[in-house]
Write an enzyme that holds these catalytic residues in place. Structure first.
Site, PDB file in Angstrom:
ATOM      1  N   LYS A   6     -16.289 -13.498 -27.638  1.00  0.00           N
ATOM      2  CA  LYS A   6     -16.301 -12.178 -26.753  1.00  0.00           C
ATOM      3  C   LYS A   6     -16.019 -11.811 -27.257  1.00  0.00           C
ATOM      4  O   LYS A   6     -14.617 -11.460 -27.964  1.00  0.00           O
ATOM      5  CB  LYS A   6     -15.794 -12.658 -25.248  1.00  0.00           C
ATOM      6  CG  LYS A   6     -14.259 -13.071 -25.507  1.00  0.00           C
ATOM      7  CD  LYS A   6     -13.830 -11.983 -24.366  1.00  0.00           C
ATOM      8  CE  LYS A   6     -11.337 -11.795 -24.727  1.00  0.00           C
ATOM      9  NZ  LYS A   6     -11.039 -11.129 -25.395  1.00  0.00           N
ATOM     10  N   ALA A  36      -7.577 -12.768 -31.889  1.00  0.00           N
ATOM     11  CA  ALA A  36      -8.235 -12.283 -32.683  1.00  0.00           C
ATOM     12  C   ALA A  36      -8.769 -11.216 -31.620  1.00  0.00           C
ATOM     13  O   ALA A  36      -9.424 -10.301 -31.062  1.00  0.00           O
ATOM     14  CB  ALA A  36      -9.132 -12.404 -33.222  1.00  0.00           C
ATOM     15  N   GLY A  37      -8.318 -12.030 -30.037  1.00  0.00           N
ATOM     16  CA  GLY A  37      -9.002 -10.874 -29.245  1.00  0.00           C
ATOM     17  C   GLY A  37     -10.309 -11.136 -28.394  1.00  0.00           C
ATOM     18  O   GLY A  37     -10.903 -10.377 -28.322  1.00  0.00           O
ATOM     19  N   GLY A  63     -11.007 -14.648 -28.130  1.00  0.00           N
ATOM     20  CA  GLY A  63     -10.837 -15.670 -26.452  1.00  0.00           C
ATOM     21  C   GLY A  63     -10.959 -16.531 -27.253  1.00  0.00           C
ATOM     22  O   GLY A  63     -11.987 -17.972 -26.707  1.00  0.00           O
ATOM     23  N   GLY A  64     -11.512 -17.123 -28.875  1.00  0.00           N
ATOM     24  CA  GLY A  64     -12.076 -18.798 -29.388  1.00  0.00           C
ATOM     25  C   GLY A  64     -11.054 -19.541 -28.602  1.00  0.00           C
ATOM     26  O   GLY A  64     -11.698 -20.464 -28.812  1.00  0.00           O
ATOM     27  N   ASP A  78      -8.789 -16.357 -19.693  1.00  0.00           N
ATOM     28  CA  ASP A  78     -10.369 -15.855 -20.599  1.00  0.00           C
ATOM     29  C   ASP A  78     -11.357 -16.996 -20.406  1.00  0.00           C
ATOM     30  O   ASP A  78     -12.306 -17.045 -20.805  1.00  0.00           O
ATOM     31  CB  ASP A  78     -10.166 -16.027 -22.456  1.00  0.00           C
ATOM     32  CG  ASP A  78      -9.901 -14.303 -22.413  1.00  0.00           C
ATOM     33  OD1 ASP A  78      -9.929 -13.543 -23.387  1.00  0.00           O
ATOM     34  OD2 ASP A  78      -9.544 -13.733 -21.066  1.00  0.00           O
TER      35      ASP A  78
END
Ligand code: SUD
Ligand code: ADP
Length: 254
Positions: free
Chosen positions: A8, A97-98, A100-101, A136
């Site tokens: 995302k 990474a920001g 949401g993995g 998230d």
């Protein structure tokens, strides 16, 4: 069973207030259709929960394992199932990474287990469990392309717009989310005013990215620069910052 676990981006991310040492957010989350991990359950005989994938952390710290522990409390089916199946993740989404993995993986894993073990939990019930694993996770449980996410991340409202795709770059800078929120609270704290909140929540994502710059779109960008000034090298026209970074994204115009 095989499922895609999408990344995302935060089209915008505004801080709306404090809740203990957490912060309430007002954000538009959008799936990146071209960036995903693949999660599959493979048959075999396993004495313990077995998770195979190229992760930056040990199984005990993995969001998928945390989701497993929560679900196995609800039904003995779950523990039985993972004596006869392992979890394989073909990891593509960069970590820290920001994007949401980890949260995406946990959510899709929960949806898969809900199905194969016939737990019959509703999305709301799964989201209530998921938010304990990461803010998230609820967004990914509902499987919307686009959504307005508020609270700490537990309130997810579908946003109807044509699905977008994004170019994403992830500089090799491990942005620590806690450090960035702490710097925001100390040096840049401001609360979103209601007029702007309503405006952003009702604007299409494309229009937001045409009308606001990277600083206005993401309240955390300025505080991310405090700790990671090298991020500024990627601060270019039409590029925006996702979550607490380090990824930047740009809309791919069809
Ligand atoms: C910021 C967002 C935006 O989508 O995600 P990323 O895309 O960068 O991961 C999320 O709110 C990240 O939520 P989550 O993934 O649960 O954050 P964590 O890494 O567990 O949080 C680390 C620390 O950041 C602070 N934190 C996190 C979320 C939040 N709404 N307020 C906070 O103050 C807390 O101090 C927390 O202990
Ligand atoms: N299934 C997972 N996938 C990715 N990162 C995970 C996973 N489980 C735990 N983590 C840990 O979570 C942290 C990064 O989470 P991730 O969701 O990838 O970052 P972000 O939330 O910034 O996009 C790292 O410490 C990583 O090792």
């Amino acid at each position: 069973m095989v499922r895609r676990s999408f990344a995302k981006v935060n089209i915008f991310l505004k801080i709306a207030g404090k809740r203990g040492d957490y912060h309430e957010i007002v954000s538009r989350f959008a799936i990146v259709p071209s960036l995903y991990d693949i999660i599959s359950f493979d048959e075999g005989i396993f004495s313990d929960f077995t998770l195979v994938g190229n992760f930056g952390c040990e199984t005990k710290k993995n969001t998928i394992y945390k989701a497993y522990l929560k679900l196995k409390e609800l039904s003995s089916e779950v523990e039985e199932y993972f004596k006869k199946h392992c979890v394989i993740v073909d990891k593509t989404i960069p970590e820290f990474a920001g994007l949401g993995g980890g949260s995406s993986n946990a959510a899709i894993f929960m949806l898969m287990v809900n199905e194969v073990c016939s737990l019959n939990l509703s999305k709301d019930e799964l989201a209530k469990i998921g938010v304990q694993i990461g803010a998230d996770v609820p967004f990914f449980i509902y499987e919307y392309n686009s959504a307005n996410v508020t609270g700490i991340g537990e309130i997810v409202e579908k946003f109807d717009e044509e699905p977008l795709d994004f170019e994403v770059i992830t500089p090799k800078i491990e942005c620590n989310t806690g450090k960035i929120f702490t710097s925001f609270r100390k040096n840049h704290y401001k609360e979103l005013d209601n007029k702007l909140k309503e405006k952003l929540l009702n604007m299409k994502s494309k229009d937001i990215l045409l009308n606001y710059n990277i600083y206005e779109a993401n309240d955390l960008f300025e505080s991310s620069l405090d700790s990671y000034p090298e991020l500024n090298e990627y601060n270019k026209k039409d590029w925006f910052f996702s979550g607490s970074g380090s990824s930047f994204f740009k809309v791919i115009d069809e």
